[in-house]
Design a protein around this motif. Structure first.
Motif, short mmCIF file in Angstrom:
data_model
loop_
_atom_site.label_atom_id
_atom_site.label_comp_id
_atom_site.label_asym_id
_atom_site.label_seq_id
_atom_site.Cartn_x
_atom_site.Cartn_y
_atom_site.Cartn_z
N VAL A 90 -5.23 -9.15 1.02
CA VAL A 90 -4.11 -9.54 1.87
C VAL A 90 -4.57 -10.69 2.74
CG1 VAL A 90 -3.07 -7.24 1.88
CG2 VAL A 90 -4.73 -7.85 3.66
N VAL A 91 -3.62 -11.47 3.21
CA VAL A 91 -3.93 -12.63 4.05
C VAL A 91 -3.27 -12.46 5.40
CG1 VAL A 91 -3.78 -15.13 4.31
CG2 VAL A 91 -4.15 -14.13 2.04
N VAL A 92 -4.05 -12.60 6.46
CA VAL A 92 -3.51 -12.59 7.82
C VAL A 92 -3.33 -14.04 8.25
CG1 VAL A 92 -3.81 -11.76 10.17
CG2 VAL A 92 -4.80 -10.48 8.26
N GLU A 93 -2.09 -14.40 8.49
CA GLU A 93 -1.80 -15.79 8.85
C GLU A 93 -2.24 -16.09 10.28
OE1 GLU A 93 -0.91 -17.94 6.75
OE2 GLU A 93 -0.39 -16.60 5.07
N PRO A 94 -2.49 -17.37 10.60
CA PRO A 94 -2.92 -17.73 11.95
C PRO A 94 -1.93 -17.27 13.02
CG PRO A 94 -3.17 -19.58 10.45
CD PRO A 94 -2.44 -18.52 9.70
N GLY A 95 -2.44 -16.67 14.07
CA GLY A 95 -1.62 -16.21 15.17
C GLY A 95 -0.95 -14.87 14.94
N GLU A 96 -1.05 -14.30 13.75
CA GLU A 96 -0.42 -13.02 13.44
C GLU A 96 -1.40 -11.87 13.71
OE1 GLU A 96 2.67 -12.47 12.60
OE2 GLU A 96 3.20 -14.60 12.55
N SER A 97 -0.86 -10.78 14.25
CA SER A 97 -1.70 -9.62 14.54
C SER A 97 -1.64 -8.57 13.44
CB SER A 97 -1.26 -8.98 15.86
OG SER A 97 0.08 -8.51 15.77
N SER A 98 -0.80 -8.79 12.40
CA SER A 98 -0.70 -7.81 11.31
C SER A 98 -0.20 -8.49 10.06
CB SER A 98 0.24 -6.67 11.70
OG SER A 98 1.57 -7.14 11.84
N THR A 99 -0.31 -7.76 8.95
CA THR A 99 0.18 -8.24 7.67
C THR A 99 0.58 -7.05 6.81
OG1 THR A 99 -0.33 -9.67 5.78
CG2 THR A 99 -2.08 -8.21 6.53
N ASP A 100 1.38 -7.29 5.79
CA ASP A 100 1.78 -6.21 4.89
C ASP A 100 0.60 -5.78 4.02
OD1 ASP A 100 4.48 -5.97 5.61
OD2 ASP A 100 5.04 -7.67 4.34
N LEU A 101 0.47 -4.47 3.83
CA LEU A 101 -0.49 -3.95 2.88
C LEU A 101 0.03 -4.22 1.46
CD1 LEU A 101 -1.40 -0.67 4.74
CD2 LEU A 101 -3.06 -2.38 3.97
N PRO A 102 -0.83 -4.13 0.43
CA PRO A 102 -0.37 -4.39 -0.94
C PRO A 102 0.83 -3.53 -1.32
CG PRO A 102 -2.76 -4.30 -0.87
CD PRO A 102 -2.28 -3.90 0.49
N ALA A 103 1.67 -4.03 -2.23
CA ALA A 103 2.91 -3.36 -2.59
C ALA A 103 2.68 -1.99 -3.19
CB ALA A 103 3.70 -4.23 -3.57
N ASP A 104 1.53 -1.76 -3.83
CA ASP A 104 1.26 -0.46 -4.45
C ASP A 104 0.51 0.49 -3.51
OD1 ASP A 104 -1.18 -1.72 -4.44
OD2 ASP A 104 -1.71 -1.17 -6.51
N TYR A 105 0.39 0.13 -2.24
CA TYR A 105 -0.30 1.00 -1.28
C TYR A 105 0.48 2.31 -1.11
CZ TYR A 105 -2.07 2.85 3.13
OH TYR A 105 -2.60 3.67 4.09
N HIS A 106 -0.24 3.43 -1.18
CA HIS A 106 0.39 4.75 -1.00
C HIS A 106 -0.11 5.40 0.28
CE1 HIS A 106 1.46 8.94 -2.86
NE2 HIS A 106 2.36 8.51 -1.98
N HIS A 107 -1.43 5.57 0.39
CA HIS A 107 -2.00 6.21 1.59
C HIS A 107 -3.51 6.01 1.57
CE1 HIS A 107 -4.02 9.81 -0.20
NE2 HIS A 107 -3.23 9.48 -1.21
N GLY A 108 -4.15 6.49 2.62
CA GLY A 108 -5.60 6.61 2.64
C GLY A 108 -6.38 5.31 2.59
N LEU A 109 -6.13 4.42 3.53
CA LEU A 109 -6.95 3.21 3.63
C LEU A 109 -8.40 3.63 3.91
CD1 LEU A 109 -6.74 0.07 3.68
CD2 LEU A 109 -6.54 0.26 6.17
N THR A 110 -9.33 3.25 3.04
CA THR A 110 -10.71 3.71 3.16
C THR A 110 -11.69 2.63 3.58
OG1 THR A 110 -11.09 3.29 0.80
CG2 THR A 110 -10.38 5.51 1.43
N GLU A 111 -11.37 1.37 3.31
CA GLU A 111 -12.31 0.30 3.65
C GLU A 111 -11.58 -1.03 3.68
OE1 GLU A 111 -16.69 -1.36 2.18
OE2 GLU A 111 -15.37 -0.37 0.75
N VAL A 112 -12.01 -1.89 4.60
CA VAL A 112 -11.49 -3.26 4.67
C VAL A 112 -12.66 -4.21 4.85
CG1 VAL A 112 -10.03 -4.89 5.94
CG2 VAL A 112 -9.29 -2.52 5.66
#
Length: 244
Positions: A72-94
């Protein structure tokens, strides 16, 4: 005259329905229809309930077969971004690919911001130090003045069953039939037994079976780990206190 032996190979299409593969969509539909025995329950309706049950079960545990990663790409000045479209649950690592560093994964936005609010400071280096997931959004700290590319690892959405030969995506074959059959039968009998009094015999029976199957699944897959400890900054690029 010698007798010649012949071997009859199974038809794959038939084997998928009636063979030992009890976790195909067709086999599951047939088993459920045989248990419910209600003409108002169509195969299409059972298939919809099977996919709904698969989505629910996959969201309760971390299935190894559904582990995925995407950028995913965080644009300049943005504090968040969308997770991938197939994201379901359980973010384990970034991992921040821009700086090639694994970042700290917090469990909530409150924990991410802490007593101080690092959003007031914007860094020009694309050095994302910490993230937190909320819903389908990934929040980063500190806010960057240049684009930051992040690699997220998570559990993806299971693919829905459509064809007769489709199998439950991500579920172990030896547990999938009992999990989905008991769950769908519970849902169906809950409606069929409505208005029959307080005691819903079949609903309670299949609810107990589903609970036992979920316990077996949880024991089989274990507990999904989270890499939430930061990589030691041995080179001293940017200590955490610099942005807190």
């Amino acid at each position: 005259m010698p007798i010649q032996a012949s071997v009859t190979l199974p038809n794959p299409a038939v084997a998928a329905r009636r063979g030992p593969y009890a976790d195909t969509a067709a086999a599951l539909i047939m088993e459920i229809a045989d248990m419910v025995r209600d003409p108002s329950v169509t195969e299409a309706h059972i298939l919809r309930l099977l996919n709904r049950a698969l989505l629910d079960v996959a969201g309760r545990v971390g299935l190894p077969g559904l582990v995925a990663e995407n950028t995913v790409v965080v644009e300049p000045g943005e504090s968040s971004t969308d997770l991938p479209a197939d994201y379901h649950h359980g973010l384990t690592e970034v991992v921040c690919l821009t700086t090639r560093r694994r970042v700290r994964l917090f469990s909530s936005l409150r924990e991410l911001d802490g007593p101080a609010d690092p959003r007031v400071r914007v860094h020009p280096s694309a050095l994302v130090l910490a993230v937190a997931q909320s819903g389908s959004r990934l929040y980063v700290r500190p806010v960057q003045s240049v684009p930051a590319v992040l690699l997220a690892r998570y559990f993806r959405l299971p693919r829905p069953m459509e064809a007769d030969t489709d199998k439950p995506d991500g579920l172990p074959p030896h547990l999938a039939p009992e999990l989905l059959v008991s769950r769908v039968c519970r849902d169906l009998f809950e409606g069929l037994e409505e208005g029959l009094g307080e005691k819903k015999v079949q609903t309670e029976r299949f609810a107990a079976r589903f609970a036992a199957a979920m316990a077996d699944l949880a024991a089989f897959v274990g507990v999904a780990g989270r890499l939430d400890e930061p990589v030691p900054d041995v080179l001293g690029f940017c200590p955490r206190e610099a942005w807190a």
